[in-house]
Structure formats: structure tokens, C-alpha cells
Scaffold this active site. Structure first.
Site, PDB file in Angstrom:
ATOM      1  CE  LYS A 147       0.767  -5.574  -6.308  1.00 11.76           C
ATOM      2  NZ  LYS A 147       1.717  -4.223  -6.742  1.00 11.76           N
TER       3      LYS A 147
ATOM      4  CB  SER B 228      -0.639  -1.571  -5.408  1.00 10.05           C
ATOM      5  OG  SER B 228       0.428  -2.128  -6.305  1.00 10.05           O
TER       6      SER B 228
ATOM      7  CB  SER C 199       3.053  -0.540  -6.145  1.00 12.41           C
ATOM      8  OG  SER C 199       2.411   0.210  -6.656  1.00 12.41           O
TER       9      SER C 199
END
Lengths: 94, 484, 483
Positions: free
Chosen positions: B75, B150, B174
Site C-alpha cells: 500500500k 482504504s 481498511s
């Protein structure tokens, strides 16, 4: 229960966000709605409840007072938008 | 099967037995990325040349221990030295750190190979990855739908077989929510289990690094590598990390499974509730004892979270002022204008909204009523779990109230989007470990089952997840993606 | 109303830099004067993903300082973030302590007109320092500013007094004693000129007898003890005059203008700061067990307060004298060693506070840089006491000792400065002078005092100033009465 524009401006100043007039209006409504939702917390009694600030019940996390090499200045300045003579350069205060 | 379709443990076997080289694996991955990523849009930055060089190094050394030679995605809030780390935001679009996040460093030390940085909601704020400053990622199961957020890019990339595993972070769901939407395994460990050093912070008392993978075994394997005390993170736990793969024996007889009534309310789709109930029956079949419980403060977790998290975020994001790195409004006449304009231009709407919310909740006159109150409610939520865990080993619940929604559908109203987190947020508030694993489909879209465990008892979650997984074949199913 | 109708109320906020080897949250070295941005890392420069780890020595020093200031040491304490924006504050929050400071409820005794006065200390807490801004010209004229983060993360102890002081001189005394206490405790270098000791003053006035406090003004930019006194005096007068004129005073922050010797308003257009303090989530709280505090207390060196009492009781020295003698541990050690070698503490004190301080100040040296040892000074004082050198000669010898570091005896030998105290030698010389000046002798016998002076002068000339003058006077009398 929306926030007033004045309240929005005050918070925006604390947060250093130069919002447009449009943004201020939208935020006054959106923040109001979210805070309204958050008000449900007031239905729970919490008089003798200790706030939970740290998840782990850990204390006294220390390191020894021993020098470690600092990061070379070129690396520290590498991402800076503007530098001069080894300093970060910013516009005048006022 | 193609190399890009394989799990980490399958790739390990092939490398160890010299059936394939690391270079071949990396080439296969990048061929796959080139084929599908203009549809999935999981990646912000690709590091193909570096990856190939590293793969060749591993092959030349000829040693395939651990995850040596195996590619991965991160990420885009994990600092990677020399590689752009944007946090999904215009504010850091050109930021290149010179220091590494500990989680990445531990994978690199084992010669894991970075394939690229994955798309995310800006500063980890969002549940759909639509808040990325750059572009939205698409769900590989239906490209018109969101992958969740996210860590949307991290989940989509694994789901689309672009990387065998990825790392994400989970502050309010997330990792678990996108894993659920994309039909992959996502684990958020106990707060303090994995170091937060070098992970761009959203909410310091809630953020945790976790693993997204194709199956439970892979997840356990990677978690063991990245977990453990780090002297650079004062909130990292000084506890030993067990070998999580060692407890994957499928034997869960006598396992005490609780399911909380509050997580099966009217807000959750019927198909999802059905899938979880079916999974609970499966658990009983496997010898577990399943009972309903109550977590009475569950409904207050979300409002409390949306005070605590933004408050901490308002402090963590205050460093983005245009002075030392990142975006700066160069036209600003003076310093104050530079701060305010830089931040207003560099941050997207959701980030600004949360900074405003957090600043307000901490401000004079409101601190007690909002922030402090939320922290007290947080204690009550944590206590609910403690009470249940006296008599049970794991808690099973849905991960999300719906399956993946259409792109653009929820962007209008922030509160609606926040509701996506309603089943995941309590776990972060209590700092407990939680995993999402695939447990069914609703109209072709994956459903995720959430397994919550006691603090630092990831082992039991892995054990329970593995037993369920091996009795189904959801983990072998892959999205068609409109390609052969 | 006149000035004497008002009472001045003063409180001081002092920041002390703790002299740990490294900064508070990272391993960068804690040193002064490095090239800009060469003493920094992602942690102290607020880079994304950086996290703080607390330097244990900071807590140890804070406990020590707190005990030296007679404070209670908290058994539970934590860190809070103080949020505001400024280019020299990289995280846009300063890690500090808000509601649970590590030290509280202390005091320090100063001497006002020889009598002890207790100044309360409200609290002392740990916080981190910010960096520095450099401008071309004044802050309002410059086109841009340059940011140096070297100082970010230097550990500070903020010590807040109660508003117990009533005169600028008291405030100065408090600061001097606080400084020497921190020096003796070994927690800071306390160099105002390097910024390792900083002081802000809070000043208000109120009519005599009034209980409520007047409007408080904070004064910043006090760079010396002298500025502290001057600024307080100026500000108190300004406030009294304003009140006499019927003005309403504003609670504000003012800066001391050293050049113009006035305080000036620093009020900006913005409203009062809202720091939004909240517990810092990256730093676990501290639990300080009794054993830790006790072990620090056991290893505490002698502090100025104890040393001052010791000197006053044992040697009968004045409060003023002992405050100077305890200005630093090195200074006191010099005194103690000297007295050990020459047991006349008052004489030692006079020479140190007089000649020695004069020379040290002129050359801008510290006592540790003095070229001669305390034993050397003792040797000189002994020589004076025994009459081996005259008082005037001693000053010249001292000057030479200071410049060269040579011991007194050696200097006397080299320069032939030994005072002639041998009676026979003197009598011989006196008789020669008397023989050579019969008229003067007659005048002297006739009662003219000036004649005596002339004779002494002649003898001093003949001996090149080395005759012991007291002895000369006695011997002249003796010789003359003998005839």
C-alpha cells in the site's frame, strides 16, 4: 444542526486550511451531520469510566542515551520544495 | 496454472525444487500486470526493472529460503527508500523517502521483491479507494464496482493475481473491508503486533499493518515475518511471535465460537447474514461450539471512532505544511498563506473534512464533550469484548453490511460511506486482531466473514480460519476479469 | 496613585536544556552550534512515518532537577501534544506535558535583605525544543526566512514558579539560584548566551492590600540577568503609569527591546492560541516507582542551598557572599579547596569575589579555566598573612599568577618581590635614612606628622617598595625613641 460559517472559519484557521466559500458551506452542513450522529454518545453514562488512550498497558518505553548517526543533510533536504545554503527556505512570516 | 495465479507457498515449493526461477515468477507477474492493470488500476508505481534485478540476484545466489525471490505489493503509505511514496495524495505525489518502513525492511531482508506501490484512499481515509487523488481502483470481480478501501489497491492486486500478497493498513477496517469486497484473505493483527515505523500515520492509536493474501496459509507465513517488537516504535509489543503456520492443523474441536447479535441487524444484507450463518453451521460441523452473545455498546463504536480517528489524524497530518517535503503552493505571499493554501490544495475533500472534524473535537470547549467522551466509550467497547472473550475463543461476524457497491454511488454523503465501517471499527477501537476470509457470494460479488480474536491470539484466528477455508473452496475461485 | 501605592507581582517561567548526550526522541546528538540541518533525522524533523522513542536519561535528569527544587515527583505522568503551526515546529505539535507534569509543588529559598524568602515552584515538566528561524533583517522586513531544525528535539525542562516575587531583584536572585541549583544538580549547562537557560517573566501590579491579581503581561526575549531586572522594572512602571492614567491593561505578550530598553507589544492580529492538548498516542505513559526517585535522591550531589547554609553556619559568611561562592559547583569547589589549604574563609572569599572575579570577567574565562590552583591562592594568602609580601605587592603577584599560572613563591623569587620583614635589615636601612635626613628627624620629633610620612617614603624608595610598611612605622618609632 449545522455549524455556523464562523465556527467553520475558526476551525479552518486552527487547522490552516484556506477553504473556499463553497467548501465552508458544504462543511458546515456535513460536519453538523457527523457531529449530530456523534451526539448519540451522550446517551451513554460514562461518569466513572477511564478514557482509553493507549491500547497496550505498557509503560516506560525507553532508549539509552547513546548517539546514533544523524541523516546526511542532502537526504534531509532532498524532498524540500525550496532550500538555500543548507536551510529550508520559506516565505516571510507576515 | 500460470505462475501469477499461484499462492506464496506454491511458489516457494517451485523455487525450492528449482522448477522455476525467481526471474520467471517476476516476469509472469509483470506480464499479468501489463495485461489487467489498465482495467483494475491497482498500482500507482511499478518497480519492474528493480524487481527483475533483484530476482536475478536471488537466482544467482541460488538460495530460496523464506520468501526469497517472491514478489509483493505495498500500500502506498509504506515508506520505500528510493521509491515514490504518495499515500494516495497530491500532497506527497513526488515524495521519495530515504528510509524504509520496518515491515517492508523485514520482507526485504528475506529477499522479498517489491513489484510496486498500491493505490489507496488518500491518507487512508475512505472505504472505497475513490478518495485517491490519482484515480479509482476497480473491483476485479466487477470492474464497475469499488474494491473497498482504504487498502483497495492492495486487495484488488491480490484478487486479480497481480501479486501473490500485499501489505495494507487497517485503522477502521481498511484491510478487512477491501479483502471482503475482493474475495481475498485480509488480516489486521493486534495493535502493537507489527511496527508502525515508516508507515505514514493516519490515527496513531488505531493504525495497524496487516497482510492481504490468497489464502490463510500465506497470510500466516507473511505475518510471522513482519510481526514482532521494533525498538523504533514505542507502541510495538515486546512479545514473542509464534510460528502461525504451525497451528494450521484443521483441528478445531471444542473451539468456542461466539457470534454477536448486534452484527446481524437490519443494516446488514440478508444474503450476507445467510452466508455467515452457513459458515457458523460449518463450524459446528467441524466440532466447534457456537453461541450467540451480545456486545451491547457496538452501535456506539462508529460515532466514537469518527471522533477519535479524525482527532489523531488532525495532529498527524499537521506536518504537511509545504516546508520540508511534499506539495507547496509556491505563489503564496507569506508563510501563513503558504501553510493554508498548500494544505487546502494538497489535500482532497475527505481528508479536509476529517481534519476539520478532528480539530473541532479537540478544540477548546469541545474536548470533553467529544474527544474525551469518545475515549470513555472506547473503554466500554473494549470491555464488551473482554467480557465475551472470558468464555469464548473467537467471535465470528460479517465483515461488511453489503457487498461491493458501484463506483460513484456513495461519494455524495460522507456519513453513508462511514457506515461501511460499522462492523469493522469496533475491533480497532478495542485494538484486537481481526481477519476477513471469503465465505460466499451474492450475485457474483464476494462475501467476507470476519473472525475476531483475543489480544495477541492471532494463532487461534489463523487456526479457525484455516479449518473453515479448507472445508470450502472459496479461496480457489478467481474473478474472470474479462480476460482469458 | 503613586508608584509606591502598587505592589508588583512577578512569576518566572524558566526553560532549562537538559544536557543529555542525545535528543529527547531520537539518537541525534544534543549539541550546540552545528552547521544548519546537519544534526537531524526523520524523527526530529517530522517526516512521514517517523515515531518518537523516549531517552531515559531525560527522565532521570527531570527527577533529579525536581528533587533539587524540592518538588513532588509524580508516580504517573504522560506526554501530551501541544498543537500549533510554525515553520520551526516540524510536526506542527510540540510534545510536552499538560495536566500530569512530572514534578510539582516545589520551592526554592532566596535571601532578601539577608532574610530567607521561599519562592514556590508550581510545576516542572518535560518538553521538546523547536528549531530556529533565520532572517535577513528584522522579522517584519525580511523577504523570506530560513529554517534550521538542528535544535528540534533537544530536551527541555520547563520550570514554572508561583507568582511569589515582589521585586525585580528577587526575580534575579531566583533565577541565579535556579541556575546554580541546576548546575550543581548536573542536569544542564545553564548558559544563557547559548540558550540552554531561557527565562520569560510574568509581571502584574495591584494596589497594596488588593488580593486579586492584576492583569498579567508576559515578557520574552530576556537574554541576561541584567535584562531580566531592567525589563521587570520597566514593565512594572509602565503598568502603574497606565493604571494611573485610567487605562485598561491587556493581557498580552511583550518583547524586551534591549537596544531601546523598553517592552513592546507582540500582539498579533490572530485570536488567542487554542493548543488543543491531547495525550500523545505514540508515547506510552510513565510510571515512576519510589525506588527510582529514592536512588536519584541518594546520588544527589550537594546543592547550593545546603552549601550556602554550610558556609554561613560554619564560616559566618554573609548571604550575599555565599550566593556568589555557590554560583557553580566548580566555583564552590575552588573555594572549599582553598579554605582547606588556608583556613581563613573570609579572606579567601574576599580575594575570590574581588580580584579573582575581576580578572575572570575581564578575560571572559570560567573558574575552570583559571591558570592557577586553589592551593596556589592559599599559598599567596599565607604569604600575606605571614608578612612575606605586602598587600599591594600581593595584588601584583596575583595578576602575574593569573596571567602565567606560576605559583606565588616562584614569582616572588623571580621578581625579587619578597617583602623585607627582617627587623635587623630594616633597622640598618632606617638608621641610614635617619642619618641622611637630620632636619626631618628634628621635625618629626617636633611633632610634624608629615615628616614621618617622608621618612617612610624614603625607606620604601630605598627598598624599592619591598619594606613591610607596618613594620617600618614601628621600627622608626623604636629607632627614634632609642636615641
Amino acid at each position: 444542526m449545522a455549524l455556523t460559517i464562523k465556527e467553520v472559519e475558526h476551525v479552518a484557521l486552527l487547522a490552516r486550511l484556506s477553504l473556499s466559500e463553497d467548501e465552508k458551506v458544504k462543511l458546515s452542513q456535513q460536519l453538523g451531520a457527523i457531529l449530530n450522529y456523534a451526539d448519540t454518545l451522550n446517551t451513554i453514562p460514562t461518569d466513572n469510566v477511564e478514557p482509553l488512550t493507549h491500547i497496550l498497558s505498557v509503560h516506560n518505553v525507553f532508549r539509552a542515551d547513546e548517539v546514533q548517526p544523524s541523516m546526511p543533510r542532502e537526504e534531509m533536504l532532498a524532498n524540500a520544495p525550496l532550500v538555500e545554503a543548507g536551510y529550508y527556505k520559506v516565505p516571510k512570516i507576515m | 496454472m500460470e505462475l501469477f495465479e499461484l499462492t506464496v507457498h506454491a511458489l516457494q515449493q517451485k523455487l525450492a525444487s528449482r522448477q522455476v526461477s525467481s526471474e520467471e515468477i517476476v516476469k509472469s507477474i509483470f506480464a499479468r500486470i501489463n495485461k489487467v492493470d489498465d482495467k483494475v488500476k491497482a498500482f500507482i508505481t511499478l518497480t519492474e526493472e528493480d524487481a527483475l534485478n533483484k530476482a536475478r540476484e536471488v537466482d544467482n545466489a541460488g538460495q530460496y529460503k523464506g520468501i526469497a525471490g517472491i514478489p509483493l505489493g505495498l500500500k502506498d503509505l509504506f515508506c520505500t527508500p528510493g521509491v515514490n511514496t504518495t499515500c494516495g495524495s497530491k500532497m506527497l505525489a513526488d515524495f521519495v523517502p530515504t528510509y524504509a518502513s520496518t515491515a517492508f525492511r523485514r520482507l526485504e531482508e528475506q529477499q522479498g521483491i517489491l513489484a510496486g506501490k498500491l493505490n489507496m484512499d488518500e491518507f487512508a481515509m475512505g472505504s472505497s479507494t475513490e478518495n485517491s487523488s490519482f484515480f479509482a481502483t476497480c473491483n476485479p470481480w466487477d470492474l464497475t464496482r469499488v474494491p473497498g478501501g482504504s487498502s483497495g489497491g492492495s486487495a484488488a492486486a491480490v484478487s486479480a493475481d497481480e501479486v501473490p500478497f500485499s501489505l495494507g493498513t487497517d485503522t477502521g477496517g481498511s484491510i478487512r473491508q477491501p479483502a471482503s469486497f475482493c474475495g481475498v484473505v485480509g488480516m489486521k493483527p493486534t495493535y502493537g503486533r507489527v511496527s508502525r515505523w515508516g508507515v505514514i500515520a493516519f490515527a496513531s492509536s488505531l493504525d495497524q499493518v496487516g497482510v492481504i493474501s490468497k489464502d490463510v496459509y500465506d497470510n500466516a507465513l507473511i505475518m510471522k515475518i513482519i510481526a514482532g517488537h521494533d525498538h523504533l516504535d514505542s507502541t510495538s509489543a515486546a512479545l514473542d511471535v509464534p510460528d502461525y503456520t504451525a497451528c494450521l492443523d484443521g483441528d478445531i474441536k471444542g473451539l468456542r465460537v461466539a457470534y454477536p447479535q448486534e452484527y446481524f441487524g437490519s443494516g446488514v444484507d440478508a444474503a450476507i447474514k445467510d452466508a455467515i450463518k452457513k459458515a457458523l453451521l460449518k463450524y459446528e460441523e467441524l466440532g466447534a461450539i457456537v453461541e450467540e452473545v451480545s456486545l451491547p455498546h457496538s452501535e456506539y463504536a462508529l460515532p466514537a471512532y469518527y471522533l477519535v480517528a479524525p482527532a489523531e489524524a488532525s495532529a498527524n497530518l499537521a506536518r504537511f505544511d509545504g516546508v520540508r517535503y511534499g506539495y507547496r503552493d509556491n505563489e503564496a505571499e507569506n508563510m501563513e498563506a503558504m501553510f493554508s493554501q498548500t494544505r487546502c490544495q494538497g489535500f482532497g475533500d475527505e481528508v479536509k473534512r476529517r481534519i476539520m472534524l478532528g480539530t473541532y473535537a479537540l478544540s477548546s470547549g469541545y474536548y470533553d464533550a467529544y474527544y474525551l467522551k469518545a475515549l470513555k466509550v472506547r473503554r466500554l467497547i473494549a470491555d464488551d469484548f473482554t467480557r465475551v472473550f472470558k468464555d469464548f475463543d473467537i467471535i465470528v461476524a460479517p465483515t461488511t453490511p453489503t457487498t461491493a457497491f458501484k463506483l460513484g454511488k456513495q461519494s455524495g454523503d460522507p456519513l453513508t460511506l462511514y457506515m461501511n465501517d460499522i462492523l469493522t471499527v469496533p475491533v480497532n477501537m478495542a485494538g484486537l486482531p481481526g481477519m476477513s476470509i471469503p465465505c460466499g457470494f451474492d450475485q457474483g460479488m464476494p462475501i467476507g466473514m470476519q473472525i475476531i480474536g483475543k489480544a495477541f491470539d492471532e494463532a487461534t484466528i489463523y487456526k479457525a480460519a484455516y479449518a473453515y477455508e479448507q472445508s470450502t473452496n472459496f479461496h480457489t475461485m478467481k474473478p474472470a476479469l474479462g480476460v482469458e | 496613585m503613586k508608584a509606591y501605592d502598587y505592589e508588583i507581582v512577578i512569576g518566572l517561567e524558566v526553560h532549562v536544556e537538559l544536557k543529555t548526550k542525545t535528543k529527547i526522541f531520537c539518537g541525534c546528538s544534543n549539541r550546540f552550534g552545528a552547521e544548519p540541518n546537519t544534526n537531524v533525522c526523520p524523527i526530529c524533523s517530522g517526516f512521514p512515518g517517523a515515531l518518537p522513542v523516549l531517552n531515559q536519561q531525560v527522565v532521570e535528569y527531570a527527577i533529579r532537577a525536581g528533587l533539587a527544587l524540592n518538588c513532588e515527583i509524580a508516580s504517573y505522568t504522560k506526554f501530551d501534544s501541544k498543537n500549533y503551526f510554525y515553520p520551526d515546529l516540524p510536526n506542527a505539535y510540540q510534545v510536552s506535558q499538560y495536566d500530569r507534569p512530572i514534578c510539582s509543588n516545589g520551592y526554592m529559598d532566596i535571601y532578601v535583605d539577608g532574610k530567607p524568602k521561599r519562592i514556590g515552584i508550581n510545576r516542572a515538566h518535560i518538553e521538546e525544543d523547536a528549531g530556529k528561524l533565520v532572517h535577513q533583517g528584522s522579522i517584519t522586513e525580511t523577504a523570506y526566512s530560513l529554517v534550521d531544525l538542528n535544535r528540534c528535539g533537544v530536551p527541555l525542562l520547563e520550570i514554572v514558579s508561583m507568582p511569589d516575587m515582589r521585586q525585580a531583584a528577587e526575580a534575579r536572585q531566583y533565577l541565579e539560584k535556579l541556575r546554580s541549583t541546576m548546575l550543581f544538580a548536573g542536569v544542564s549547562d545553564c548558559k544563557m548566551e547559548e540558550g540552554s537557560l531561557r527565562c520569560d517573566a510574568n509581571v502584574s501590579v495591584r494596589p497594596w492590600g488588593e488580593q486579586a491579581l492584576g492583569t498579567r503581561v508576559e515578557i520574552k526575549n530576556l537574554n541576561s540577568f541584567r535584562s531580566l531586572e531592567k525589563a521587570i522594572e520597566y514593565e512594572a512602571r509602565r503598568q502603574m503609569e497606565a493604571l494611573d492614567d485610567g487605562e485598561v491593561l491587556v493581557q498580552e505578550t511583550r518583547t524586551w527591546d534591549e537596544e531601546k530598553q523598553v517592552t513592546r507589544s507582540m500582539r498579533s492580529k490572530e485570536e488567542a492560541q487554542d493548543y488543543r492538548y491531547f495525550p500523545n498516542p505514540d508515547l506510552p505513559p510513565l510510571v515512576i516507582p519510589r525506588e527510582w526517585v529514592e536512588s536519584v535522591a541518594r546520588s544527589m550531589p550537594e546543592l547550593p542551598q545546603q552549601a550556602q547554609l554550610r558556609l554561613m553556619e560554619k564560616y559566618g559568611l554573609s548571604a550575599y557572599d555565599v550566593s556568589i561562592l555557590t554560583s557553580s559547583p566548580e566555583y564552590l569547589a575552588f573555594f572549599d579547596r582553598c579554605v582547606a589549604a588556608f583556613a581563613q574563609p573570609k579572606a579567601v572569599a574576599n580575594w575570590m569575589m574581588g580580584e579573582l572575579n575581576k580578572f575572570l570577567n575581564q578575560s571572559n574565562l570560567q573558574i575552570t579555566e583559571c591558570r592557577f590552583s586553589p592551593e596556589h591562592l592559599a599559598e599567596l594568602l599565607k604569604m600575606i598573612d605571614e608578612g612575606a609580601v605586602s598587600g599591594k605587592m600581593a595584588k601584583d603577584i596575583f595578576a602575574e599568577m593569573f596571567a602565567s599560572g606560576k605559583p606565588a613563591a616562584q614569582i616572588v623569587k623571580e621578581k625579587g618581590l619578597a617583602q623585607i620583614s627582617d627587623q635587623d635589615t630594616l633597622i640598618a636601612m632606617i638608621e641610614e635614612v635617619l642619618k641622611a635626613n637630620p632636619k626631618v628627624v628634628e621635625d618629626y620629633r617636633g611633632g610634624k606628622q608629615k615628616a614621618a610620612g617622608f621618612l617612610v617614603g624614603q625607606i620604601m624608595k630605598a627598598t624599592k617598595g619591598q619594606a613591610n610598611p607596618t613594620l617600618v612605622n614601628q621600627l622608626i618609632d623604636k629607632c627614634l625613641s632609642a636615641e
